[in-house]
Design a protein around this motif. Structure first.
Motif, PDB file in Angstrom:
ATOM      1  N   ASP A   4       6.103  -3.975   4.948  1.00  0.00           N
ATOM      2  CA  ASP A   4       4.638  -4.090   4.948  1.00  0.00           C
ATOM      3  C   ASP A   4       4.139  -4.435   6.361  1.00  0.00           C
ATOM      4  O   ASP A   4       4.280  -5.570   6.826  1.00  0.00           O
ATOM      5  CB  ASP A   4       4.211  -5.181   3.950  1.00  0.00           C
TER       6      ASP A   4
ATOM      7  N   GLU B 181       2.013   4.500   5.236  1.00  0.00           N
ATOM      8  CA  GLU B 181       2.122   4.503   3.765  1.00  0.00           C
ATOM      9  C   GLU B 181       1.967   5.924   3.211  1.00  0.00           C
ATOM     10  O   GLU B 181       2.600   6.288   2.220  1.00  0.00           O
ATOM     11  CB  GLU B 181       1.065   3.582   3.159  1.00  0.00           C
TER      12      GLU B 181
ATOM     13  N   ASN C   5       0.800  -1.229   0.000  1.00  0.00           N
ATOM     14  CA  ASN C   5       0.000   0.000   0.000  1.00  0.00           C
ATOM     15  C   ASN C   5       0.825   1.268   0.000  1.00  0.00           C
ATOM     16  O   ASN C   5       0.272   2.369  -0.053  1.00  0.00           O
ATOM     17  CB  ASN C   5      -1.000  -0.021   1.160  1.00  0.00           C
ATOM     18  N   ALA C   6       2.154   1.086   0.021  1.00  0.00           N
ATOM     19  CA  ALA C   6       3.068   2.221  -0.250  1.00  0.00           C
ATOM     20  C   ALA C   6       3.577   2.093  -1.683  1.00  0.00           C
ATOM     21  O   ALA C   6       3.697   3.076  -2.409  1.00  0.00           O
ATOM     22  CB  ALA C   6       4.237   2.203   0.735  1.00  0.00           C
TER      23      ALA C   6
END
Ligand code: EPZ
Length: 425
Positions: free
Chosen positions: A234, A193, A23-24
């Motif tokens: 993550d 993120e 999600n980054a």
């Protein structure tokens, strides 16, 4: 189609290395389009959401190549600012190309991402933010069409009915980086993120401050440059393996992670009863002597993350006593509950946001079906402790957010196989 076959009952043991944050990675891949130069991004997870996004970039004329987990993207020769529905519908985060295309080319036409298992997934806050910056937005025939003569900074409040929006905060940050003047985002999302995207943009020459707080200020620049960058670990994959160790009463060390991104989970796991031993980039979970039921409230960061809520429900399903889980972000994020009940869990939904769990001594293996990334992870955790065999179908959901999770679990001693699924429709 493929499925997992899991034989439960084995405590996990050993070391597991965490990948870069999906999600980054997704927004940082699209943020590279802002520069029009070559960008090298290290620690990109090899998950299908990344591959889908790269197909979208290829469609609009970007070139890229892999070297191990490092991705080099050249966006100097983009040929189109239109993203087709066929690809966008596969992965919601494709809306992240809207911002960079509008910021750089002053126009974009991207299919509306549509809903998913978690709910309607609106994009009204994205549109509110872009409109405030001078973008003319029209929604027609399932597409968001954007045009802008000039992008001008503005003060924008970006909180929705379920709190701040990660996606809208990031999209507005990207556009504001190339807008004239100052933009202030109020009620900004504070997830790690979001901070990682802001750090990436600042390294490209943007002037962003306040990331990680509810007020982010962006001073627009004329141009951003190509750079090398490494993604944060993550935190949701980290939480997945911490919870897998806890549910199997195992002894797992999670390496190359950032414990400070999982504070809410670590606090709850200590309260639950497992041993937590952490240093700068590693966390070891040791088996509990006794465990206790919990009351969980999934909410925006730094609270307990919605993405780990399904996995926590799986853990509490085998924790004797009464637990409560409240979900405040997505209106349909209990799709794992009926499947866990098929495995013998005792869970009652008192409304669409609240689950009451009566822990049971033992789950029993059965065929179940994944509905989204994190629901599938919850079913894997349940399968790791269920008596007998659990078959999990539709594991393409799992592959969207985890890079062959079964390989890492096998290295920890789990009995899990990926096989073709003849029963798949
Ligand atoms: C990101 O989704 C993550 N996805 C999700 O992870 C995560 O669950 C979510 O943030 C919350 O932390 C990616 O980063 C690719 P939001 P996003 O905008 O940005 C409502 C996973 O499993 N909303 O923060 O789409 C929305 O409906 C995925 O990795 C609006 O009302 O989430 C939700 O109720 C699942 N209008 C709430 O805000 C908008 O314009 C938070 O959504 C946008 C969102």
């Amino acid at each position: 189609m493929e499925k997992f076959i899991i034989r439960g009952g084995i405590p996990l043991k050993g070391h597991v290395e965490i990948c870069g944050a999906k999600n980054a990675a997704l927004p940082i891949i699209t943020a590279s389009l802002l520069t029009g130069e070559t960008v090298v991004i290290k620690r990109i997870p090899k998950v299908s959401d990344v591959f889908t996004l790269l197909k979208v970039l290829k469609t609009i004329g970007c070139n890229y190549f892999w070297k191990d987990d490092s991705l080099t993207i050249d966006s100097s020769s983009i040929t189109s600012t239109n993203a087709p529905y066929e690809l966008i519908k596969k992965m919601r985060a494709s809306y992240y190309i809207l911002g960079p295309l509008v910021a750089r080319f002053k126009k974009a036409k991207v299919a509306l991402p549509g809903g998913c298992a978690l709910g309607t997934r609106p994009v009204d806050l994205h549109i509110k933010g872009l409109t405030a910056l001078g973008v003319k937005v029209e929604i027609e025939h399932g597409y968001v069409s954007c045009k802008a003569k000039k992008l001008k900074g503005h003060r924008i409040m970006l909180k929705g009915p379920h709190g701040p929006s990660v996606g809208a905060t990031i999209n507005v940050m990207m556009v504001a980086s190339l807008a004239e003047g100052i933009t202030v985002i109020e009620e900004a999302a504070m997830e790690p993120e979001v901070i990682d995207v802001a750090n990436f943009l600042n390294k490209c020459g943007a002037k962003i401050k306040g990331m990680g707080t509810p007020i982010i200020e962006i001073k627009g620049q004329k141009k951003l440059k190509g750079i090398d960058y490494s993604i944060i670990p993550d935190r949701i994959e980290t939480g997945t393996f911490l919870l897998a160790s806890a549910i199997t009463k195992g002894n797992v060390t999670v390496n190359k992670c950032l414990p400070e991104h999982n504070l809410a989970l670590l606090t709850l796991l200590r309260e639950y009863g497992v041993g937590i031993h952490e240093d700068k980039n590693n966390i070891r979970v040791s088996p509990p002597k006794t465990v206790k039921p919990l009351s969980i409230h999934a909410a925006p960061y730094p609270s307990f993350p919605t993405d780990l809520q399904p996995l926590m429900v799986a853990l509490l399903s085998v924790t004797l006593g009464n637990s409560t889980v409240v979900e405040t972000i997505f209106e349909n994020r209990f799709m794992h509950v009926p499947e866990l009940i098929r495995l013998g869990a005792d869970i009652k939904m008192i409304d669409r946001y609240t689950a009451i769990i009566q822990g049971v001594k033992q789950l029993s293996g059965a065929p179940v079906m994944a509905s989204d990334i994190r629901a599938s992870a919850a079913l894997i955790l349940a399968g790791l402790v269920a008596k007998g065999e659990t078959h999990i179908s539709r594991i393409y959901h799992t592959d969207r957010g985890y890079d062959h999770i079964e390989k890492k679990l096998k290295k920890l001693g789990a009995k899990i196989e990926r096989v073709s699924d003849p029963t798949a429709p």
